[in-house]
Design a protein around this motif. Structure first.
Motif, short mmCIF file in Angstrom:
data_model
loop_
_atom_site.label_atom_id
_atom_site.label_comp_id
_atom_site.label_asym_id
_atom_site.label_seq_id
_atom_site.Cartn_x
_atom_site.Cartn_y
_atom_site.Cartn_z
N PRO A 153 46.84 -2.98 42.01
CA PRO A 153 46.05 -2.97 41.09
C PRO A 153 46.85 -3.98 39.87
O PRO A 153 48.05 -4.00 39.83
N GLN A 159 46.69 4.39 49.57
CA GLN A 159 45.15 4.31 49.17
C GLN A 159 44.48 4.56 50.77
O GLN A 159 44.59 3.42 51.39
N ILE A 212 46.24 2.11 52.96
CA ILE A 212 47.41 0.85 52.34
C ILE A 212 48.31 1.79 51.63
O ILE A 212 48.20 2.56 50.97
N LEU A 238 51.17 1.32 48.87
CA LEU A 238 51.86 0.58 47.67
C LEU A 238 53.01 0.97 46.96
O LEU A 238 53.05 2.14 46.67
N ARG A 252 49.05 -2.92 54.63
CA ARG A 252 48.02 -2.10 55.48
C ARG A 252 48.43 -1.83 56.75
O ARG A 252 48.65 -2.66 57.49
#
Lengths: 109, 113
Positions: free
Chosen positions: A44, B37, B90, B92, B109
């Motif tokens: 993001p 995600q 994924i 992050l 990923r």
């Protein structure tokens, strides 16, 4: 849990302003509203944030209603590269971000 | 602003194995977080990585499955343990200074076979 609700998708004509709404009716007095976008499952990208006053930077403008229960992100001249998922987030006291489902914006040529 | 890198960028792993993901920030940050995600979904916060102490996990995430380290103000790791295909996502990391904006890494990923 996310404190925001957004429409799942929107379209905007290239060159026109894109207005993305967000509801955050349970926001507390010291909680900020943040906007991020995510393109093609990249990380993001920060756009803008605000507490009470309207904010503007080189990317966008953020309009927050007086009661702070909703806000609108404005991309003044949308381009094809603005096609992305846009997330409106309320930052809670511990600085955690709880993402909602976001709005998928498609800019149409 | 802060620039965040993650290693590896992607990996394919076998069921039952573990993978450690590294997150490096180019400047000191007070806050670091880990997210997951899943395909077609939004980001879900896994935990807050606390420097010098145990991470703070969100509901539904436990330390045995997702151990996290944060030895200093610029680095953190997330391990996905005893992986199953449901862990394919994924992952992050993000970092920021207190109440300022958070910056996100590019993501890792993970595919579990």
């Amino acid at each position: 849990d996310a404190k925001t609700t957004q429409p799942p998708s929107m379209d905007c004509a290239e060159g026109r302003a894109a207005n993305l709404p967000c509801n955050h009716s349970t926001i507390s007095g010291n909680e900020y509203v943040y906007w991020y976008r995510q393109i093609h499952s990249q990380g993001p990208q920060y756009i803008i944030h605000g507490l009470k006053n309207n904010e503007t930077n080189e990317m966008a403008s953020l309009i927050i209603t007086e009661d702070r229960k909703s806000s609108t992100l404005i991309l003044p001249h949308a381009t094809l590269r603005d096609t992305a998922v846009y997330y409106c987030i309320v930052r809670v006291e511990g600085n955690q971000f709880y993402f909602g489902t976001g709005t998928s914006l498609t800019v149409i040529p | 602003s802060a620039v965040i890198s993650q290693k590896p960028s992607r990996d394919i792993c076998q069921r039952g194995t573990s993978l450690t993901i590294q997150c490096q920030v180019d400047s000191q940050v007070t806050m670091m977080f880990w997210y997951r995600q899943q395909p077609g979904q939004s980001l879900t916060l896994i935990a807050t990585a606390n420097q010098g102490s145990e991470a703070t996990y969100e509901s539904g995430f436990v330390i045995d499955k997702f151990p996290i380290s944060r030895p200093n103000l610029t680095f953190s790791t997330l391990t996905v343990s005893n992986m199953s295909p449901e862990d394919s996502s994924i992952y992050l990391c993000s970092g920021g200074q207190g109440s300022n904006e958070q910056f996100f890494g590019p993501g890792t990923r993970l595919t579990v076979l």
